[in-house]
Motif scaffolding. Sequence first.
Motif, PDB file in Angstrom:
ATOM      1  N   TYR A   1       0.839  -1.210   0.000  1.00  0.00           N
ATOM      2  CA  TYR A   1       0.000   0.000   0.000  1.00  0.00           C
ATOM      3  C   TYR A   1       0.869   1.253   0.000  1.00  0.00           C
ATOM      4  CZ  TYR A   1      -3.375   3.506   1.397  1.00  0.00           C
ATOM      5  OH  TYR A   1      -4.150   4.629   1.436  1.00  0.00           O
ATOM      6  N   GLY A   2       1.900   1.276   0.831  1.00  0.00           N
ATOM      7  CA  GLY A   2       2.790   2.423   0.893  1.00  0.00           C
ATOM      8  C   GLY A   2       3.510   2.664  -0.424  1.00  0.00           C
ATOM      9  N   ALA A   3       3.924   1.583  -1.088  1.00  0.00           N
ATOM     10  CA  ALA A   3       4.565   1.727  -2.396  1.00  0.00           C
ATOM     11  C   ALA A   3       3.571   2.248  -3.429  1.00  0.00           C
ATOM     12  CB  ALA A   3       5.142   0.390  -2.843  1.00  0.00           C
ATOM     13  N   TRP A   4       2.336   1.789  -3.356  1.00  0.00           N
ATOM     14  CA  TRP A   4       1.294   2.239  -4.290  1.00  0.00           C
ATOM     15  C   TRP A   4       1.057   3.740  -4.140  1.00  0.00           C
ATOM     16  CZ3 TRP A   4      -4.514   1.300  -3.134  1.00  0.00           C
ATOM     17  CH2 TRP A   4      -5.308   1.744  -4.200  1.00  0.00           C
ATOM     18  N   LYS A   5       0.965   4.186  -2.890  1.00  0.00           N
ATOM     19  CA  LYS A   5       0.690   5.598  -2.631  1.00  0.00           C
ATOM     20  C   LYS A   5       1.954   6.455  -2.614  1.00  0.00           C
ATOM     21  CE  LYS A   5      -3.685   5.169  -2.381  1.00  0.00           C
ATOM     22  NZ  LYS A   5      -4.530   5.773  -3.392  1.00  0.00           N
ATOM     23  N   ARG A   6       3.123   5.822  -2.759  1.00  0.00           N
ATOM     24  CA  ARG A   6       4.425   6.513  -2.727  1.00  0.00           C
ATOM     25  C   ARG A   6       4.579   7.321  -1.440  1.00  0.00           C
ATOM     26  NH1 ARG A   6       3.110   7.498  -8.464  1.00  0.00           N
ATOM     27  NH2 ARG A   6       4.413   6.092  -9.665  1.00  0.00           N
ATOM     28  N   ASN A   7       4.203   6.667  -0.329  1.00  0.00           N
ATOM     29  CA  ASN A   7       4.256   7.324   0.971  1.00  0.00           C
ATOM     30  C   ASN A   7       4.586   6.266   2.017  1.00  0.00           C
ATOM     31  OD1 ASN A   7       3.714   8.623   3.404  1.00  0.00           O
ATOM     32  ND2 ASN A   7       1.984   9.762   2.562  1.00  0.00           N
TER      33      ASN A   7
END
Length: 162
Positions: free
Chosen positions: A100-106
């Motif tokens: 999820y963090g990689a998807w949102k770049r956060n």
Amino acid sequence: MSFLKSQYYDYPEGQDAFGKIVATNKYAASVGLAWSTCDVLMLSKPQGYLPTLGRFAYNTGPMMGMATAFTLATLVSTNVRGKDDKLNYFIGGVAAGAVYGAWKRNHVAGLVAGFFFGIAGAVKKLSKQEGWEFFPPIKHQSSSLTIHDFTIMKDPAHRSGK
């Protein structure tokens, strides 16, 4: 195509990686497609076929990636640790949060999501161990077409017998 009918708990933890990935990705694809439909119709409103398909891929792909990360991390953790417990599901939830963090770049969003997915995974495993339902089945109730009078007071014309 019997593998499409597989359920996550058809095999013990740590076994049948492919069947478990298919089982979790069925739900992830359903949620991803539903969310993508809402996104396309109400939020992003892309113009044309290719941008619309791109939004579907943008939303559905990472959701399926999170499901796969959860499944594989849980499977590897179960096999490496040699235990079938809540910690394996927590580790799977953290892996899903990383996707999820990689998807949102956060990375902060990934850490927070991983923590909450991990807690949800541990509670799900606890529900399986203790025999209660994390998401209880929906009970459908059939009704008849009889008409009931739910008024508090009858009409004055009916009281006098007219």
